[in-house]
Design an enzyme around this catalytic site. Structure first.
Site, PDB file in Angstrom:
ATOM      1  CD  GLU A 211      77.123  80.077  15.565  1.00  0.00           C
ATOM      2  OE1 GLU A 211      78.413  79.403  15.096  1.00  0.00           O
ATOM      3  OE2 GLU A 211      76.721  80.537  14.761  1.00  0.00           O
TER       4      GLU A 211
ATOM      5  CG  ASP B 238      59.968  84.514   5.681  1.00  0.00           C
ATOM      6  OD1 ASP B 238      60.622  83.717   6.503  1.00  0.00           O
ATOM      7  OD2 ASP B 238      59.007  84.389   4.877  1.00  0.00           O
TER       8      ASP B 238
ATOM      9  CG  HIS C 191      93.605  71.813  21.762  1.00  0.00           C
ATOM     10  ND1 HIS C 191      93.955  71.030  22.843  1.00  0.00           N
ATOM     11  CD2 HIS C 191      92.369  72.170  22.052  1.00  0.00           C
ATOM     12  CE1 HIS C 191      92.797  71.264  23.876  1.00  0.00           C
ATOM     13  NE2 HIS C 191      91.916  71.810  23.529  1.00  0.00           N
TER      14      HIS C 191
END
Lengths: 394, 394, 394, 394
Positions: B89, B291, B382
């Site tokens: 990511e 895990d 933006h």
């Protein structure tokens, strides 16, 4: 359907020796129709990680095995696949593989994506509730502009729902997107940012938070009925004899353990009514270049295990929130690309199929594990205590 | 404390080019005090995966970067470390690294394991509630035998609590173990099996399920106050100036966004009141041979962000359920072992320290991400929409 | 046991006419062994409400009927009672009464209080986590003083558990009290105030909130396993024939509907796994002078409906959090006192018996209502649609 | 607005004496514009309970006081009312009355119903998931027939949404109705029965449960964002000086306690983020002939307490699920009818106004109670412990 697959070859002598591993990998290459060099050990180049990580120092290596063959009726027809799973939890791949054999003995499971839509929940805060109500009223008229902004933000994403929800002086601007074969979170975030900014400007919001009701990567109650990403159902009728032969349990014994499990789940207040979904999803995600942090959100849902009047077992797994992609993210990379090819889901058009295979994997693993809990097999040596006692009341 | 670490070297030209990667890896080798060949690409041998996976076909490779330096006051004294994170990511490692720089600017965070104990909840089912009540009454007298069985099942585990809970005709036998530096789930399952079998035999249970109230690998309400594994708190006072300089927000702006986030979390019914804990934990787990399926259960907890009267920020992350180990599981293996060495937590005595470093990592990432949500930086282009509007009411 | 009770007399002509009502009330007076003038309409005097309300203007009047006879094996031996219920929801008393007849046909249910303890959770806030940890460490040594303060605050209350829980820089001071036959909330609040003030003073807390983790009058996950007030279990084996005769369903049909209901409850994220517990508890609470706001907290729990191998039904209701009293609060007053006498639970020594009768009431109502949902009886006229269709899969 | 109301008259000597009670009741009669004989003690006749209860034996009597005056800006304009509350919890009416005085000092709160809709969730079970998917696909075409069946079932109800949700092999048929001024549950159940029977017949369901996902009378996560019945928001800006004068706290102190409360609510996993909503709703429900069992479902929601930059307090209560009616149920009866008249909400057109007054009542009570927790006033005598300690960190 693709051709039936052989059983996974195993070496009784030493199954982790190079020859045994190579034999399986060759079978995988045959199935994938291509070489799988990175799985075999060829290092991935750092440049391939560009845009996927910062401060790169190398690559983590995690053992990867296969389970299967898994037979599933999908929206693209019947499929038979080996499922790649990366893990270091011993016995897990074997457990899934056992469940997959059961599904095949039952003629295969059926899986379908039953809903698609990636939701984002920007929140706009107003001076007071009256202002928030006015803002809510103005949202429907902005629908067209919101769709246009989404189109500007992405070639693949489409805005399919806009639902303003009022909470005190806040407006939760629920936006739902379809995202093609990508998870699409970046696209959706961009569109949500543009869209929420537009609404904020038009309505005089005093604060704006793009991820204000932040559903991302956390198990939650809302997604249990709304779903997020892809909602998938997988079900199967398992003949009684097959269940007894493969898992050594009866439908009634599974119903019994399920009764206790559901009570436990209710007491725990968990959103995950499946058994070991986190295991299977994490292992396949890791193998296939998915973002494993999503396992938190994906490993939720419901399991049904119901004896039928004819003595067989009806079983289903419902996964409302599978966030997976076959393009973008980590999918283009070395071993991930190889594993997606092995599954036959790489690239455009593969995401729903991938989701369906995942749901079938989860169902296989849950059947297998619950059965082993019933038979106390994982602790066989100590079975003498508390056993051989006929259950009087189920 | 170990010696202060330098800033992570970066190459403005091409940070994923071999030279840039190698330069960082060399720094890591210096810090770890050993070579890190597997991170550099040397394949791990299949034999090393023995006992960790079945049907091995190779190894998944996942890009791995470092964040930091992270400075934390731990129960073993101050530590300064680079944190290995495996992910695809983009921007995530950078986000964590930014948060860690903030913590260092604040003089370092403080983290402590505040509770240890791995719980298991076998369930015994009885003919009726009267029988279950009688069984409950007999449990305290069996405490000694249960402790003895635990000692037989494991050299490292110890039974520290036995709490029978009645639910209708069921007895939930809550058992809590300490497990040294391993997660210890196999040991605990073995002991729970032996113990529950003993109680079942003595009390005439008609059914017995070792994991009957199955808390394993699912976010749940119970663990929010009981904890599971290791409960860790990390907190810090961040000087106002440092916050503004590094994250471009004020304590009050963080308080504002937190107010909206907490409302969202309440509406979602989530057990995860942190922001991006799943990201950080998954990435470090993956790097360090943990895990990753446990992320479901570990990525829960609470975040506090409170402006102090003196204008600084008080921040804390509380993670009640960290299931991590520095021995056993996948920790002994190629890249995992290398990353644990890099963190300085490998082997016996390392688990609590590892947990403390993880909590600090989570806090760093949450501060960084929330700040970027406040400043709308990830969508800077933006920003013109809906901004430049003075907040009248916070 | 007290003597068997007759069936409740009903008038086919007009069951709400004065004569029919009077006939039942006379029976109640016989059972209660005293006159019940306030139930009959004699106004309660305003002075009797002293200490129970401010700004008194009169008394609300709510219709009150009886259900039963209810037969229960309690910790005080078998009991047969009429259960007073105040409500304006037509058909509800009849539904409970039908369920009670079923329990009697089954030879009576069995109910027991299985745990007692009223918890309070004061919260102390500290400068930082380090201070909170130090404070936690000092709590055990204060146990004796906390017990002494409790004794000062109340003659009837006793402090039975002190469990400090750390959450970031906060200390949740879990205190559990026994409270005799009163709900005891005022006593517990007083003791919690004194106790938390003591700990705060000794440990330098910067804030202190007596009800900081405010469990009072809200359904919550914590109480599902800890319980609050009185935890009660009621169970029964219902012979198949009796079930079919009285409720017109089979054990398997109840199991079927239960399967769907439990899925619904999981999707809803509710803490109430019973069916109409809120109805029964509210109606009896209102009749018996309990604080009806507690229904929020009391109407939680679990229902089991399991067909036995012999064809009968095993049924149980588990109510973990019954907050009821037979002294104090509204219990001494006009109609409340009369109703408690009717049940035979008024005054000292009555609270556990009252709780057991309530659990049996809840079980009766849930069996009756679920059965009517199976048979679609409440909508009989419209049954022709979607029926007469043999269920192929249950 | 109706004319301003005077302060509630109180008698310093003995406020429960007949004269004091009568004086207040006379004021209520003046406000209601009618006599209130049943509140004064005139027994309600049994015949009036016809259709509302079975096995009637009399009427429960519960003390009833008034709080206020409460000033609220409603969708029908400004209102000033006395709020009738029936309870036996001493100090509660006074606490609400104090909060109402604060709201009036702030110029009155504002309350609005922001959403209406009574949902029902029949569940249809199919042979397998494939059949359920086919059934789902056929629902939209049945919309017209479902609307027609609703019209047949009730003159006042209208079907406003039909949303089929797939869960494994089950179809949750979410139906939303508007119900005029009644709660409308019986009407909705009838329509849901007819509608679900129609869909079941057309689609071959093997089981059908009218209340299959049974949201009725249980707090649940789903309703937090969907709402049920009437969703109401009430908010107010309280001038700092008024807050300090009436409640002796500052906005910042309320923000502090709220921070601790929200952490507690998160740990509890509760759906009720308000403070004492159960108290106020139960008391007004009881006075006004509502079904008090609904308090379980109604007493959920969110409270905001935010200091404004100008030093004042912004406060709001959001109640997503108010199930109340001013026609039908127990509303036509003696004291209930009188209390609804006192509030000015009786009969057609009153339900939304009633809901708005309830939300304002809840906000008043929560402000008052939280403030008393901050000031430790309910335990004033013991304040010396743990106080006089300047908070260093809030």
């Amino acid at each position: 359907m693709n051709e039936p697959l052989p059983a996974i070859p195993r070496s009784a002598a030493d199954d982790h020796a190079p020859a045994a591993v190579a034999r399986r990998r060759e079978l995988c290459e045959l199935v994938a129709g291509r070489a799988l060099p990175h799985l075999a050990g060829r290092p991935v180049q750092g440049e391939e990680a560009r845009g996927k990580i910062e401060n790169l120092v190398g690559f983590a290596q995690v053992p990867l095995g296969i389970a299967g063959p898994l037979r599933v009726d999908t929206h693209r027809g019947p499929r038979e696949v080996f499922v790649p799973m990366a893990t270091t939890e011993g016995a897990m791949v074997a457990s899934y593989s056992r469940g997959m054999k059961l599904l095949r003995a039952a003629g295969g499971a059926r899986a379908r994506v039953v809903r698609e839509g990636l939701s984002q929940h920007p929140v706009l805060v107003y001076r007071d509730a009256a202002a928030a109500e006015r803002a809510r009223a103005s949202v429907p008229a902005l629908r067209g502009e919101l769709e246009r902004l989404t189109a500007e933000a992405s070639a693949h994403g489409r805005l399919v729902a806009v639902e303003p929800e009022l909470v005190g002086r806040r407006l939760v601007l629920r936006l739902v997107f379809t995202t093609g074969d990508a998870i699409g979170i970046n696209m959706a975030a961009r569109a949500a940012d543009l869209g929420s900014a537009l609404v904020a400007e038009r309505t005089g919001a005093v604060q704006r938070y793009v991820h204000g009701e932040d559903v991302e990567k956390r198990a939650n109650a809302r997604a249990l009925h709304e779903g997020r990403g892809r909602s998938v159902v997988c079900d199967v009728v398992v003949p009684r004899a097959a269940l007894v032969e493969h898992l050594r349990v009866t439908p009634e014994e599974l119903q019994d353990i399920q009764r206790t499990y559901q009570l436990g789940f209710a007491r725990l207040g968990t959103h995950n009514g499946l058994v070991q979904s986190a295991n299977g999803l994490a292992a396949v995600f890791l193998a296939c270049g998915q973002d494993v942090a999503y396992v938190t959100e994906c490993a939720t849902g419901f399991l049904e295990l119901t004896p039928r009047p004819d003595g067989d077992l009806y079983a289903s797994a419902h996964l409302p929130s599978l966030l997976v992609g076959t393009v973008g993210g980590g999918t283009g990379q070395g071993t991930a690309a190889e594993c997606l090819e092995l599954l036959g889901v790489r690239g455009a058009g593969g995401a729903n199929l991938f989701a369906e295979l995942l749901a079938a994997t989860v169902l296989a693993g849950d059947l297998s594990l619950l059965a082993s809990f019933c038979t106390h097999e994982f602790v066989a040596a100590h079975e003498r205590l508390g056993r051989n006692r006929p259950p009087e009341v189920r």
